[in-house]
Write a protein that holds these residues in place. Structure first.
Motif, short mmCIF file in Angstrom:
data_model
loop_
_atom_site.label_atom_id
_atom_site.label_comp_id
_atom_site.label_asym_id
_atom_site.label_seq_id
_atom_site.Cartn_x
_atom_site.Cartn_y
_atom_site.Cartn_z
N ARG A 1 0.81 -1.13 -0.11
CA ARG A 1 -0.04 0.18 0.02
C ARG A 1 1.00 1.33 0.08
N HIS B 1 -3.43 12.40 -7.89
CA HIS B 1 -3.18 10.99 -7.12
C HIS B 1 -4.25 10.07 -7.60
N GLU B 2 -5.64 10.80 -8.02
CA GLU B 2 -6.68 9.66 -8.52
C GLU B 2 -6.22 9.15 -9.77
N GLY C 1 -4.46 5.81 -9.35
CA GLY C 1 -5.24 4.82 -8.66
C GLY C 1 -5.45 5.13 -7.10
N PHE C 2 -5.05 6.41 -6.51
CA PHE C 2 -5.38 6.54 -5.36
C PHE C 2 -6.86 6.83 -4.88
N LYS D 1 -3.21 3.89 -2.18
CA LYS D 1 -3.15 3.37 -3.69
C LYS D 1 -2.76 1.68 -3.19
#
Length: 166
Positions: free
Chosen positions: A119, A135-136, A139-140, A164
């Motif tokens: 993680r 970050h999104e 994949g966060f 993530k």
């Protein structure tokens, strides 16, 4: 150069990393550090990080030189947390939006995928929609917000935690 290029940091990058990061310490709440780093401290930090494959440091360079850095560090010093890391990315003022953050995170997450990291966590002080979007993109997912957890510049700040999964 067509855009910023990421590479692993070396101790000689200490001054460049500080040139990016120290203004964030001095002028923003994006980091809760209060004391700027000197070059010797930063060199030691890079050397320590280079010794552990789960804690790499990358820098991005553009036509003007070093423009940003990203790193992974320990989530917590206790042993059971060893496969979780905290990550961060900083791009120099006036140099955001040109691909350095993307290049840095691509290199960082490729390196982390080759280790036993399970993680990654990123902490973002709101409002920071550009950081949330970056970050999104990688994949966060927003998993928590700690209310008024830090005090800087005479006020309290929230921190959003993003996770993530590898």
């Amino acid at each position: 150069m067509s855009g910023p290029v990421a590479r692993r940091a070396i101790p000689a990058d200490a001054a460049g990393i500080n040139a990016v990061y120290n203004p964030y310490i001095r002028d923003t709440a994006a980091t809760f550090e209060l004391v700027e780093h000197d070059e010797a401290q930063r060199r030691r930090w890079i050397e320590e990080r280079c010794a552990d494959p789960r804690h790499p440091v990358f820098v991005a360079e553009d036509e003007s030189g070093l423009c940003g850095f990203a790193n992974a560090g320990p989530f917590d010093p206790r042993g059971a947390y060893a496969t979780s890391v905290k990550v961060s990315v900083f791009v120099g003022f006036g140099r955001q939006g040109r691909g350095a953050g993307r290049a840095l995170y691509e290199a960082l997450f490729e390196a982390l995928a080759a280790t036993d990291v399970h993680r990654a966590y990123a902490l973002i002080v709101p409002p920071n929609p550009a950081s949330v979007a970056l970050h999104e993109r990688f994949g966060f997912v927003h998993v928590a917000t700690l209310s008024e957890v830090g005090r800087k510049f005479g006020r309290y700040w929230d921190v959003m935690w993003f996770e993530k999964r590898f």
